[in-house]
Design a protein around this motif. Structure first.
Motif, PDB file in Angstrom:
ATOM      1  N   VAL B 157       0.916  -1.274   0.012  1.00  0.00           N
ATOM      2  CA  VAL B 157       0.186  -0.088   0.002  1.00  0.00           C
ATOM      3  C   VAL B 157       0.892   1.140  -0.006  1.00  0.00           C
ATOM      4  N   GLY B 158       2.009   1.133   0.841  1.00  0.00           N
ATOM      5  CA  GLY B 158       2.784   2.445   1.095  1.00  0.00           C
ATOM      6  C   GLY B 158       3.904   2.587   0.004  1.00  0.00           C
ATOM      7  N   GLU B 159       4.127   1.600  -0.980  1.00  0.00           N
ATOM      8  CA  GLU B 159       5.145   1.745  -1.636  1.00  0.00           C
ATOM      9  C   GLU B 159       5.250   3.336  -2.902  1.00  0.00           C
ATOM     10  N   PHE B 160       6.221   3.628  -3.201  1.00  0.00           N
ATOM     11  CA  PHE B 160       5.992   4.899  -4.108  1.00  0.00           C
ATOM     12  C   PHE B 160       7.054   4.699  -5.100  1.00  0.00           C
ATOM     13  N   GLY B 161       8.474   4.660  -4.760  1.00  0.00           N
ATOM     14  CA  GLY B 161       9.256   4.878  -5.912  1.00  0.00           C
ATOM     15  C   GLY B 161       9.315   3.975  -6.883  1.00  0.00           C
ATOM     16  N   VAL B 162       8.954   2.726  -6.579  1.00  0.00           N
ATOM     17  CA  VAL B 162       8.983   1.493  -7.769  1.00  0.00           C
ATOM     18  C   VAL B 162       7.545   1.825  -8.575  1.00  0.00           C
ATOM     19  N   VAL B 163       6.736   2.086  -7.880  1.00  0.00           N
ATOM     20  CA  VAL B 163       5.428   2.227  -8.764  1.00  0.00           C
ATOM     21  C   VAL B 163       5.634   3.514  -9.618  1.00  0.00           C
ATOM     22  N   LEU B 164       6.136   4.759  -9.135  1.00  0.00           N
ATOM     23  CA  LEU B 164       6.319   5.584  -9.898  1.00  0.00           C
ATOM     24  C   LEU B 164       7.049   5.251 -11.172  1.00  0.00           C
ATOM     25  N   MET B 165       8.238   4.608 -10.890  1.00  0.00           N
ATOM     26  CA  MET B 165       9.295   4.181 -12.262  1.00  0.00           C
ATOM     27  C   MET B 165       8.677   3.176 -13.253  1.00  0.00           C
ATOM     28  N   VAL B 166       7.791   2.321 -12.694  1.00  0.00           N
ATOM     29  CA  VAL B 166       7.268   1.279 -13.454  1.00  0.00           C
ATOM     30  C   VAL B 166       5.873   1.478 -14.029  1.00  0.00           C
ATOM     31  N   GLY B 167       5.232   2.401 -13.151  1.00  0.00           N
ATOM     32  CA  GLY B 167       3.641   2.608 -13.481  1.00  0.00           C
ATOM     33  C   GLY B 167       3.208   3.812 -13.728  1.00  0.00           C
ATOM     34  N   GLY B 168       4.222   4.825 -13.335  1.00  0.00           N
ATOM     35  CA  GLY B 168       3.765   6.359 -13.507  1.00  0.00           C
ATOM     36  C   GLY B 168       2.391   6.569 -12.851  1.00  0.00           C
TER      37      GLY B 168
END
Lengths: 360, 221
Positions: B157-168
Motif C-alpha cells: 500500500v505504501g510503496e512509492f518509488g517503484v510504482v512511480l518508475m514502473v507504473g507512472g
C-alpha cells in the motif's frame, strides 16, 4: 519372534555406523557412550534417517533394503519414537497429544488404551495444556502418545536422560509395567547400565558405530568381555599386564604385576610376554590381615594400603600391588573391625574367575 | 474528498501482491528455514535486496526487464497484446519483487521457530509429511505467517518509488494512493493531500499494531 534383524552401513561425515544386529527381544537394549552411534541407529530403524546401505526387518516385516529400493517411510513403519525431550505438540492439550496418531482416538477409549492411561496415570492430566506439565508428566504423556499409536515396536531414545534421578526411576518403573503388562516390544537406547539390566532381555553394546558385544545384559554388562564395555559399565579395576606363563593343568594364566607380584587369571591364549587386559570389580576383592590357609581363591596378594576413603555407605580401599593399584570396596563395619589405615600391610584375596579377560 | 479510485486500485494491488507472495513465499521460506545449502546466503541476500536498494534502482531494472525488447515484455505482448510497463500487471510484478523480503523474512522466522523434531515425532506416529506440516508446522507458525502477510499488504500500500518508475500515474490503472498524494502535493492541493496522508498514517499504525499483537508468545516448551 525376532523384533529386529538389521544390517546397516551409514556414513555421516567422518562417523560410520556399521551394524549387524539380530534380536528376539522382546526388549532390546542398545548400550553405548555418547557418540557411539546408538541414537543414529534408532533413527535409521525409525526411518527418520535414510542410510546408504541397509537391510532392516522389524518384527519380520522388511522396512528397508538399500540398495534395492525398499524404503518404507517413517509414517508407515508403525514404530513410535520417544526421545529424551518429550517433544509434545505445544499447541495441543494433553488429550490432543494422546489422540494425535491416526486411530489413536479409538485406541484411547479401548481396553488397552484405558490400561495404558491407568499405568501412566494420564487421566488427571487430560485437559491440561502441555506447557504447564512437569518434566516427568511430559514424559508420561509422550509415552502415552506413542502407545496410543499401537506401535509394533516402541523406540526409546534415552527416555530418562533429561530427568533427575528420582523421576528417571519413576519412568523406568513405568517402562517395566509397559513391558510386563502391556507387552509392547521395545528397542531401548541408553548409556545407563542399570537401566538396561532392569528392562532389557537382550543387549547390544555399540562402540564407534559397531556392535562390540551382544547377549543377555547380565552376561554382557556384569561380566564384560570387551575393554570398551568394561569402560562403559564402569568396572572399577582395569589392568593391563604381560603374561608370565600359562598353567594349563590348573586352568590359569599368570600375569606379572611388577615387583614380583603375580595374578592368576582364567587361562588365555595370549602369547607369553604379550599384554592382556583384565577387568575386576572392587567388590570381588576380599581383605585379610593375615594370609588365610585352606582357601579356594588362587590369588593371595601381599599388598599395602595406600588410602582408605569412606564414601556414603561404603569404604574404598586403594591397594598397591606391584606396579598397579587396585580398588577394593568393603563396608564401613569391615573397615572398622579390621582397623584399616593407610600404610598397613594386608592380603588381597581374589578368585581368578573374578578377573575378566577383556578383548580390545 | 479522497481519491477513491486510487484507494480501490491500491487495495486491489496489495491484495493480489499479498496473495502471490503467500503462494510463492511459503515454499521459499520453508526451504530457506531448513536448507543446509552452502549458497543459502546468496538466496538470503538476493531476497533481502529490496530492503536496502533505492526503489528507483529496482524500478529502473524492472523497466528494462519488462521493456518491449526484453523476452518478458515480448512474451507479455504476444499473449495479451499490450505492454507491461505502465500497466497494472507490470505494477503487480514490481510489487511482488519489491515486497518479497517483507513476506519471506517473517515466514522464515516463523518456520525456524518450529522445532523440526516435532515433525519427526509426528511422522513416527504415522502421520505423513504433508499432514504433519498442516497439523504441526502451520498452527505453530500461524501468528508469524499472518504477521508477514499484514506486513506485505501494508508495505505494498505504501510503496512509492517503484510504482512511480514502473507504473507512472495513470488513473484507474497505475495511480496508487501514495502517487495520488504526491500528485496532490504537486498540484498544491494540500487539503486533499492532508486527508490522504492522515488516512495512510492511521492505516499503517493500525496494521503494525495488528502485526505486533500477533507475534507468537513463546510456543516452545
Amino acid at each position: 519372534m525376532s523384533i529386529l534383524e538389521c544390517r546397516i552401513i551409514h556414513r555421516q561425515g567422518k562417523f560410520t555406523l556399521d551394524v549387524k544386529l539380530d534380536s528376539a527381544g522382546p526388549v532390546l537394549g542398545v548400550f553405548g557412550a555418547s557418540g557411539s552411534g546408538k541414537s543414529t541407529l534408532l533413527h535409521v530403524i525409525a526411518g527418520l534417517i535414510k542410510p546408504r546401505e541397509a537391510d532392516i526387518s522389524v518384527r519380520t516385516r522388511r522396512v528397508c533394503r538399500l540398495p534395492g529400493g525398499v524404503w518404507v517411510p517413517a509414517e508407515r513403519r508403525n514404530l513410535a519414537i520417544v526421545t529424551q525431550d518429550p517433544l509434545l505438540f505445544p499447541h495441543l492439550s494433553v488429550r490432543g497429544n494422546l489422540c494425535y496418531a491416526p486411530g489413536a482416538g479409538g485406541e484411547f477409549e479401548s481396553d488397552t488404551g484405558l490400561h495404558a492411561r491407568a499405568v501412566l496415570r494420564l487421566d488427571p492430566l487430560l485437559s491440561r495444556s502441555v506447557r504447564n506439565l512437569s518434566g516427568g508428566e511430559k514424559q508420561r504423556v509422550a509415552l502415552g502418545r506413542a502407545l496410543m499409536s499401537r506401535p509394533d515396536v516402541l523406540l526409546l531414545d534415552e527416555p530418562t536422560s533429561a530427568l533427575d534421578s528420582e523421576l528417571a526411576r519413576e519412568v523406568m518403573a513405568l517402562l517395566l509395567r509397559v513391558k510386563t503388562e502391556l507387552k509392547v516390544p521395545m528397542i531401548f537406547v541408553t548409556h545407563k547400565a542399570g537401566e538396561l539390566m532392569a528392562l532389557a532381555d537382550d543387549c547390544a553394546v555399540l562402540e564407534s558405530g559397531s556392535v562390540v558385544a551382544q547377549g543377555a545384559p547380565v552376561n554382557v554388562l556384569a561380566r564384560p568381555r570387551a575393554l570398551g564395555v568394561a569402560n562403559l559399565v564402569g568396572v572399577d579395576n582395569l589392568l593391563r599386564a604381560p603374561v608370565l606363563r600359562h598353567e594349563p593343568e590348573d586352568g590359569v594364566s599368570i600375569l606379572a604385576l611388577g615387583k614380583g607380584a603375580e595374578l592368576a587369571v582364567p587361562i588365555c591364549t595370549a602369547d607369553k610376554g604379550s599384554k592382556v587386559s583384565i577387568g575386576l570389580y572392587a567388590d570381588e576383592i576380599l581383605l585379610c590381615l593375615e594370609k588365610p590357609a585352606g582357601i579356594s581363591a588362587r590369588n593371595l596378594l601381599e599388598t599395602s594400603i595406600e588410602s582408605v576413603d569412606e564414601i556414603g555407605h561404603e569404604v574404598l580401599v586403594l591397594l598397591a600391588v606391584g606396579d598397579h593399584r587396585l580398588k577394593a570396596r568393603i563396608t564401613p563395619a569391615a573397615a572398622k573391625s579390621l582397623g584399616l589405615v593407610a600404610g598397613m600391610p594386608v592380603v588381597g584375596v581374589i578368585k581368578s574367575a573374578a578377573c575378566h579377560l577383556l578383548s580390545e | 474528498m479522497m481519491d477513491w479510485q486510487a484507494i480501490v486500485l491500491t487495495a486491489k494491488l496489495a491484495a493480489i501482491t499479498t496473495a502471490i507472495l503467500f503462494v510463492v513465499g511459503v515454499p521459499l521460506a520453508w526451504w530457506l528455514a531448513w536448507t543446509r545449502a552452502r549458497w543459502k546466503f546468496l538466496a538470503d541476500a538476493l531476497i533481502g535486496l529490496p530492503l536496502v536498494l533505492p526503489p528507483t534502482v529496482l524500478g529502473f531494472y524492472l523497466l528494462l526487464a519488462m521493456g518491449p525488447r526484453s523476452p518478458l515484455g515480448q512474451a507479455h505482448e504476444a499473449v495479451f497484446g499490450s505492454m507491461l510497463p505502465f500497466s497494472f500487471e507490470g505494477l503487480v510484478i514490481a510489487s511482488v519483487l519489491y515486497s518479497l523480503p517483507f513476506a519471506v523474512r517473517p515466514f522464515v522466522a516463523a518456520f525456524s521457530s518450529v522445532d523440526r523434531r516435532l515433525i519427526d515425532v509426528s511422522r513416527s506416529l504415522g502421520v505423513g509429511p504433508v499432514r504433519s506440516f498442516l497439523r504441526v508446522v502451520v498452527p505453530l507458525s500461524l501468528p508469524g505467517m499472518l504477521g508477514g502477510l499484514v506486513l506485505t499488504f501494508v508495505h505494498t500500500v505504501g510503496e512509492f518509488g517503484v510504482v512511480l518508475m514502473v507504473g507512472g500515474s495513470i488513473a484507474g490503472e497505475t495511480r496508487t494512493i501514495s502517487i495520488s498524494l504526491y500528485d496532490d502535493v504537486q498540484a498544491l492541493n494540500y487539503a486533499q493531500a492532508g486527508n490522504t496522508a492522515m488516512a495512510l498514517l492511521a492505516f499503517s499504525f493500525v496494521a503494525l499494531c495488528i502485526t505486533y499483537a500477533l507475534q507468537p508468545k513463546a510456543w516452545r516448551l
